[in-house]
Design an enzyme around this catalytic site. Sequence first.
Site, PDB file in Angstrom:
ATOM      1  N   VAL A  67      41.441  34.685  46.403  1.00 46.53           N
ATOM      2  CA  VAL A  67      40.199  34.791  47.167  1.00 46.53           C
ATOM      3  C   VAL A  67      39.704  33.383  47.457  1.00 46.53           C
ATOM      4  CG1 VAL A  67      37.841  35.667  47.210  1.00 46.53           C
ATOM      5  CG2 VAL A  67      39.637  36.982  46.073  1.00 46.53           C
ATOM      6  N   CYS A  68      39.587  33.053  48.725  1.00 49.05           N
ATOM      7  CA  CYS A  68      39.197  31.708  49.130  1.00 49.05           C
ATOM      8  C   CYS A  68      37.730  31.722  49.527  1.00 49.05           C
ATOM      9  CB  CYS A  68      40.070  31.251  50.294  1.00 49.05           C
ATOM     10  SG  CYS A  68      40.110  29.478  50.512  1.00 49.05           S
ATOM     11  N   LEU A  69      36.885  31.156  48.655  1.00 52.30           N
ATOM     12  CA  LEU A  69      35.442  31.203  48.869  1.00 52.30           C
ATOM     13  C   LEU A  69      34.813  30.016  48.161  1.00 52.30           C
ATOM     14  CD1 LEU A  69      33.662  33.381  50.341  1.00 52.30           C
ATOM     15  CD2 LEU A  69      33.067  34.217  48.080  1.00 52.30           C
TER      16      LEU A  69
END
Length: 907
Positions: free
Chosen positions: A747-749
């Site tokens: 998850v890229c956040l």
Amino acid sequence: MEMSLTDSDWDSSSDSGSSEHEEVEFSYGGRAQNIFSNLEETIGKIDEFLSFERGFMYGDIVRSATEPSGQSGRVINIDMFVNLESTHGKIMKEVDTKRLQKLRSISLSDYVINGPWVGRVDKIVERVSVTLDDGTNYEVLVDGQDKLVAIPPNLLEDSQYSYYPGQRVQVKLAHAPRSTTWLCGTWRGTQVMGTVCTVEAGLVYVDWVASIVMEGDRNLTAPQALQNPESLTLLPCVSHASWQLGDWCILPGSSHCDIAERQTPNVAAYNLNECHKTFQKGFNRNMQNSGLDELFVITKTKMKVAVMWQDGSCSLGVDSQQLLPVGAVNAHDFWPEQFVVEKETCNSKKWGVVKAVNAKEQTVKVQWTIQVEKEATGCVDEVMEEIVSAYELLEHPDFGFCFSDVVVKLLPEGKFDPNADTIVATEAKHLLTESDYSGAYFLSSIGVVTGFKNGSVKVKWANGSTSKVAPCEIWKMERSEYSNSSTVSSEGSVQDLSQKISQSDEASSNHQETGLVKLYSVGESCNENIPECSSFFLPKAAIGFITNLASSLFGYQGSTSVISSHSRCNDSEDQSDSEVLVQETAESYDNSETNSGEVDMTTTMVNIPIEGKGINKTLDSTLLENSRNQVRFRQFDMVNDCSDHHFLSSDKGLAQSQVTKSWVKKVQQEWSNLEANLPNTIYVRVCEERMDLLRAALVGAPGTPYHDGLFFFDIMLPPQYPHEPPMVHYHSGGMRLNPNLYESGRVCLSLLNTWSGSGTEVWNAGSSSILQLLLSFQALVLNEKPYFNEAGYDKQLGRAEGEKNSVSYNENAFLITCKSMISMLRKPPKHFEMLVKDHFTHRAQHVLAACKAYMEGVPVGSSANLQGNSTTNSTGFKIMLSKLYPKLLEAFSEIGVDCVQEIGPES
């Protein structure tokens, strides 16, 4: 206020101006007119120099400037013409760059070959030939000891070229060193002034990238980093298209009769001529008979390109000013001669080549090649053509060749088998160790891609030949694979090698190998499996949690809820920003329910003491009956078994010795916050045995391409929580439906510190919470236009190209959401089996109705409006949806949904 001049004032002004003109004329000795005229011409030249000339490279993706939202194309050929100016102010116009040469035959970053090894030039030690003023000629290896000192002015302010032909230098040698070769005359200490005649690479530092090695010799040692250029072969490249304004070059065969003399030389040329007068007397007599090529600088560029458009048509001689570069390539865009495979199949014996693309309808005409085993003839290739949806294609993972890719020719299958009998293996080994195999063979097996034609790859080999090969006959060398080869930088090493070079004209380098030819990397490949940006690849970066952007984004898209990054979960703040968003999200979802018989989604609260011991664990995953005698799944609960949790065996998990009272208290506060404030579209399970593990399920929001889908996340709280953000894994099922959610589950956040961010965009130990994180996933990640989540793509908002790509992305996102529904129904995550069944039991009819509406042209995400334009959605999307619809019917029927009356949409 205006001012008027009287006659007397005008006369006075004229007299003053005249006197000033005379003063200037006197000061410049009669050259004022020449200087002023040159100044005007120089200003015009500066304007011409600064004029924008759009340039492209082979393989670039472009669009027509007159139709930016139309189909795109790929640059397949380039003709470049330049204006040149010599150091003496003489010019040549419209010179074909194929005639130009660099100042050195080898430049930095060039790829070279030595035996089976391919390397990249990292540093160059120049060999300079100097003619002294008395006619003495000699060569010197310049290794940083200031043997040659440039005499101002230095025309080339370029670190890549310390010396250039025609440059005046001072020789600082007390005696003739080993690295100096006298071509004419003898050394005398008084000879200190001279002119550079030629500059070549004397020694080259090479970073060895990869090698063609044999099966039984993987420990093949790389050559030394310091190399004699005579032992290297330069890999071919399309250098004629890479020239830029201000580059210096040599035009072989140019003579004074070919050069147009300016009527009035410009100021720069005038100054250069003045400076050159100091050494022209000693240099001119050598230049007249030396035949040296003159040095030029590029003052203007002009480019004509050939473009292969998506529909298969080709435009020749297109002015580069008529084209626009495509900065963001759509994941479902393909171009003729691109190699593809089907998404859903893993058949390695079937691959295709694109013949034409309908960019508007997202359909692709593919010529398939299928390897079929036949008893009589063995393996035979069968060829067929088919029009398919762009959404069911992927670029071939092994045949993703681009222009200028370095490729290696593989030995034919069966040429050498290490497991074969001794006789065959011995014969093969004898074949591979012949003397010509280590030389000419490698030059004919390593090359550069120069084009594509009828399913074949056109390659220019290192030996100068060109041929067309099948994509399965070559292997691409990944340029990201670099070695950590030691760089020889000691002065002694340079001198030792230069002495060897002077003693021998050729450097011997024999490498004996046996076995199957393969691509072998010296260094370790990048840990991140994100390919480099090329003309075939979609960029893989994902955008972070950007609050300011989200506000404007939702405002543009018509959303009614805005998340605040300053969510507080403290007991003193009963009406936090998170609670406001929870209420708004719940209202938005409830208002979208049009079926009176559907489940009441009002949140049922479960009271949990602060210690977390009051949960009735026997009610794990039980169903509660509501006022309509229907059952629903608990929003928040505790479970015993978390054996399938992604972070169960993680080495970053919480050890018992690391548990502190403050950490336990913080986790219990998070649990209480989740229990009290979860919206009715988010479900959470915490683990009794592992307090650091959670699993959350999110329902896709209405108005998005993710509507009615279920999305699962595994969460782990690190020992340093809340000072460090939680770790999150997304249950992707191997599918990519959002720029922030990878197939691997990453998850890229920015809120998770997995993407860059600052201020309120990143995790804050005092204000951030698990609830805020889940709301961010639902509102900011799984939003209405996820295409713009990609890093930098927010700049395309409102632009024709960006909106076109966004529509295509939404179509594909819905298709993948449908696939994830089918996958989730057949294998639901642990402890959420009842949720999956209950959710899709009550939402199946809505999903099927949405599919029908989309088939009729209703835009994805707005299925409530059943009046759609039949041309809104692409044909490729409808083809894929018609294939998925029967699978959805089957999956829903398996959980007891009555689908008898449902009729699949027409293809």
